[in-house]
Enzyme design. Structure first.
Site, short mmCIF file in Angstrom:
data_model
loop_
_atom_site.label_atom_id
_atom_site.label_comp_id
_atom_site.label_asym_id
_atom_site.label_seq_id
_atom_site.Cartn_x
_atom_site.Cartn_y
_atom_site.Cartn_z
N GLU A 67 0.82 -1.22 0.00
CA GLU A 67 0.00 0.00 0.00
C GLU A 67 0.85 1.27 0.00
OE1 GLU A 67 -0.54 -2.61 1.90
OE2 GLU A 67 -2.64 -3.24 1.65
N PHE A 129 -11.10 -7.79 13.82
CA PHE A 129 -10.01 -8.17 12.92
C PHE A 129 -9.75 -7.05 11.90
CE2 PHE A 129 -8.57 -10.33 8.95
CZ PHE A 129 -7.31 -10.69 9.42
N GLN A 130 -8.51 -6.64 11.79
CA GLN A 130 -8.07 -5.57 10.89
C GLN A 130 -8.78 -4.24 11.14
OE1 GLN A 130 -7.99 -7.17 6.83
NE2 GLN A 130 -5.91 -7.93 7.21
N LYS A 179 -17.59 -1.41 6.10
CA LYS A 179 -17.96 -2.45 5.14
C LYS A 179 -19.47 -2.48 4.92
CE LYS A 179 -16.80 -7.17 3.89
NZ LYS A 179 -16.10 -8.41 4.29
N MET A 492 24.00 9.62 1.55
CA MET A 492 23.87 10.93 2.20
C MET A 492 24.18 10.83 3.68
SD MET A 492 23.45 14.05 1.64
CE MET A 492 22.47 14.67 0.28
#
Lengths: 577, 173
Positions: A67, A129-130, A179, A492
């Protein structure tokens, strides 16, 4: 056919349309002009993905590999196209993986609309969940966010999100949709949003400010214009050129302001900042007027703030009132979109030329050319240097490619030595300095500007931070050209260890994988160059190859980027070595 | 030089707004002395009254950052002389003859009285509610709570109304 179509339209107009929430998401995206989505499916966003299945001919969905890749790709897309980048992700880890990109987009004023799935509304707050509190998490890294729990609210929320993301100072916006709201059926009503009571993205222009600014410009003998990304975001490139033409004032760019003005413009005197050009930094002390145009005085530009423009009055043209006096006190603030304020200013200033003053900048450039640029672009030592690669790639594309960079030494080298003909040709992570930004951003940039060549410069460290996106390039056949400047160091950080930490190279050495095998595994053409004489042919081969290409260049291991303003020093204390 | 400032912010009535506003303070390491929020006189618009001690430069930047929030209509900052401010304090004190004597002398309002304790109310500036607390302390204060300050702006101009009017005109145009 025509009759069928018009009957359909009439039906649409007269009958109430009932959509599922997920279909409403897609229909609203289409009405907002979206053509591309970067995303990754998962549990709570599955209804939207199911709806998307029926729209594959109208919406180009790019399946990323992580993602974070989705949001950086959306940023790249937005930066080159000027349209908001759109991401769809699932709840929990899918959503939290985008947080770095949101923070990056907020810092760099990039319009992003991120739609995240969320657990069903009856599960909210139960540690389901999630489930994460994504609205809570993203409050500090978004311009605006909201949660939607009813299908009927979806079109309104998305329309509002697009308005907020694009208007005023652009930024990222999150819509978190439960959802059940995606599954619920509701009447579909879409109306474009162009007004929010509590949000005024275009404050009225104060003519008095313009008059005062014009007066300062007309009195100034040693003025310098500082061009920021506000010029690009405001689509004010022509207005800027007109202002510079009439005023004759020299102009320097911030990192994100690069490409707003062609690199060969006679009044352009280079890049500001820590690794910017010598002239606009060293002359800072001498300027009697700084005209900041859509920029925000980042500490990498100002150096020690107390000594920045110490002898100069400051005019600050800026759309975001919160930026005025935030870092540097503005003697004359000019609030508004620079597309509108610049022409008003141009009208009121006297025609002028600052030939002698510009000649002083050119003299400084010559010093920099001899000391830094020539040895960087035309080195004679054994090893290939980063600058010569950038220079040759830019030349090969006739200075007309879109430059995407990662973060670090290659970013500074690329921004110093790549040249630009057109606006929106520079995509980099400026404010947040996100390593791993480059590869996914290049994917997005290519999709946002398919007719243009997109060249990514990336180091061996940053390349491996979102390396999985090579899989996206493979699956979606995205012809980006990747130039990997490999010095087997986190360059760097190593440079700072060299200069400020007694050369104690603490965990900056990279024992790298075989990038050729990685390219091969992803079906991407590859060449590795170690000798200077092989470089031109390799670049031509990369250019002529129709698909994606990884050109690995083994560069000098311990090259440092100069000039450099040491952290905390005044910009006029810029060091050439 | 740190001074007391009174910030009044008006926002749309939206979940999470309090968090959005307090975030502005957190990342600048400015402590909130007191914060009250409730619906304003205009339905749907919430008013925050926030008291902080900070310096003039920081307060200007802070208020701009609050106002920058999309759901915030307006944020203003005032010094104590520009507002009328009050707070309410409640005290639950052990009951005794000496406490009752003190209560009568101080003209404190009694909200509830029973065999074991008295609940008292005092409205005023923070110094006044604190002074009463100090007086009651020796007699056993079981609970003490302050509402946080609320404020009315003295200015003749009603700044929020002016903003709303201006926005309405923009919408019409």
């Amino acid at each position: 056919m025509h009759t069928t179509q018009s009957t359909y339209m009439e039906k649409q107009a007269t009958q109430t349309t009932c959509f599922s929430g997920s279909k409403a998401v897609i229909e609203t995206l289409l009405r907002e002009g979206v053509d591309t989505i970067f995303g990754y499916p998962g549990g709570t966003i599955m209804p939207v993905y199911d709806a998307l299945y029926d729209y594959q001919n109208r919406l180009n969905h790019i399946l990323v590999r992580h993602e974070q890749g989705a949001i950086h790709a959306a940023q790249g897309y937005a930066r080159v196209s000027g349209k908001p980048g759109v991401c769809i992700v699932t709840s929990g880890p899918g959503a939290t993986n985008t947080v770095t990109g949101l923070a990056d987009a907020l810092m760099d004023s990039t319009p992003i609309v991120l739609i995240s799935g969320q657990v069903g509304s009856n599960f909210l707050g139960t540690d389901a969940f999630q489930e994460t509190n994504f609205v809570g998490i993203t409050q500090a890294v978004t311009k605006w966010n909201c949660q939607v729990r009813r299908a009927a609210d979806i079109p309104g929320a998305i329309a509002k999100a697009f308005y907020i993301a694009q208007s005023g100072r652009p930024g990222p916006v999150v819509i978190d949709i439960t959802k059940d709201a995606q599954q619920e059926m509701a009447e579909y009503h879409y109306q474009k949003v162009d007004f929010i009571r509590s949000y005024n993205p275009t404050p009225a222009i104060d003519r008095e400010q313009i008059a005062q600014a014009a007066k300062l410009i007309n009195l100034s003998r040693k003025p310098l214009a500082l061009i920021g990304q506000g010029v690009i975001l405001g689509r004010a490139e022509k207005e800027l050129l007109a202002f510079l033409h009439k005023s004759g004032i020299p102009a320097a760019s911030t990192l994100l302001g690069l490409s707003a003005i062609p690199s060969d413009h006679p009044q352009w005197v280079g890049m500001l900042g820590m690794h910017g050009n010598y002239a606009p930094n060293i002359k800072n002390k001498e300027c009697d007027l700084l005209i900041a145009i859509g920029m925000r005085f980042d500490d990498r530009v100002t150096g020690k703030v107390d000594e920045f423009g110490i002898n100069a009055k400051i005019i600050h043209l800026e759309i975001d009132p919160a930026e005025i006096n935030k870092i540097v006190y503005a003697d004359v603030p000019v609030i508004g979109n620079v597309k509108e304020t610049l022409p008003l200013l141009t009208e009121r200033i006297a025609r002028n030329s600052h030939e002698e003053w510009i000649a002083e900048f050119n003299a400084c450039y010559n010093v920099e050319y001899q000391e830094i640029i020539e040895p960087a672009l035309f080195p004679t030592g054994k090893h290939i240097r980063m600058g010569e690669v950038v220079h040759q790639v830019s030349e090969a594309y006739r200075h007309d490619a879109v430059l995407v960079t990662d973060v670090g030494q290659q970013q500074m080298m690329a921004s110093r030595y790549f040249r630009f003909k057109h606006s929106r040709s520079m995509v980099t992570s400026g404010g947040l300095g996100t390593m791993g930004f480059g590869l996914p951003a290049a994917i997005g940039a290519k999709i946002g500007a398919p007719q243009r060549e997109v060249c990514l410069f990336v180091g061996d460290g940053g390349f491996q931070m979102n390396l999985q996106e090579l899989g996206t390039i493979h699956q979606s056949r995205i012809p980006v050209k990747i130039v990997l400047l490999n010095n087997n160091f986190l360059g760097m950080v190593r440079q700072w260890q060299d200069l400020f930490f007694d050369k104690r190279y603490s965990f900056t050495t990279m024992n790298n994988p075989d990038f050729g095998l990685i390219a091969q595994g992803n079906g991407i053409a590859y060449q590795c160059v170690e000798k200077r004489e092989d470089l031109p042919t390799a670049i031509q081969r990369m250019k002529n190859h129709p698909g994606a290409y990884l050109l690995e260049v083994r560069v000098e291991a311990e090259e440092n980027v100069f000039p450099m303003v040491p952290a905390g020093a005044a910009v006029s204390d810029i060091r050439l070595e | 030089m740190n001074k007391e400032y009174i910030i009044t912010a008006f926002s749309e009535n939206k979940v999470g707004l309090l968090n959005q506003i307090t975030t502005v303070f957190i990342c600048r390491d400015i402590n909130i002395d007191s914060l009250t929020t409730s619906e304003s006189s205009i339905p749907g618009i919430h008013k925050f009254t926030i008291i902080v001690h900070t310096d003039p430069e920081k307060i200007e930047k802070l208020v701009k950052q609050i106002e920058k929030k999309v759901d915030v209509l307006k944020a203003f900052v005032f010094t104590p002389d520009e507002v009328v401010q009050q707070e309410i304090a409640l005290y639950k004190v052990n009951r005794s003859q000496s406490v009752e004597k003190l209560v009568r002398e101080q003209h404190v309002r009694i909200l509830e009285i029973c065999d074991e304790y008295i609940v008292l109310e005092k409205t005023g500036h923070k110094e006044e509610t604190q002074a009463l607390f100090e007086l009651l302390k020796p007699y056993g204060v079981q609970q003490f709570v302050r509402s946080g300050q609320i404020a009315i702006i003295k200015s003749k101009r009603e700044l929020l109304n002016e903003y709303l009017k201006e926005r309405e005109e923009t919408l019409k145009a």
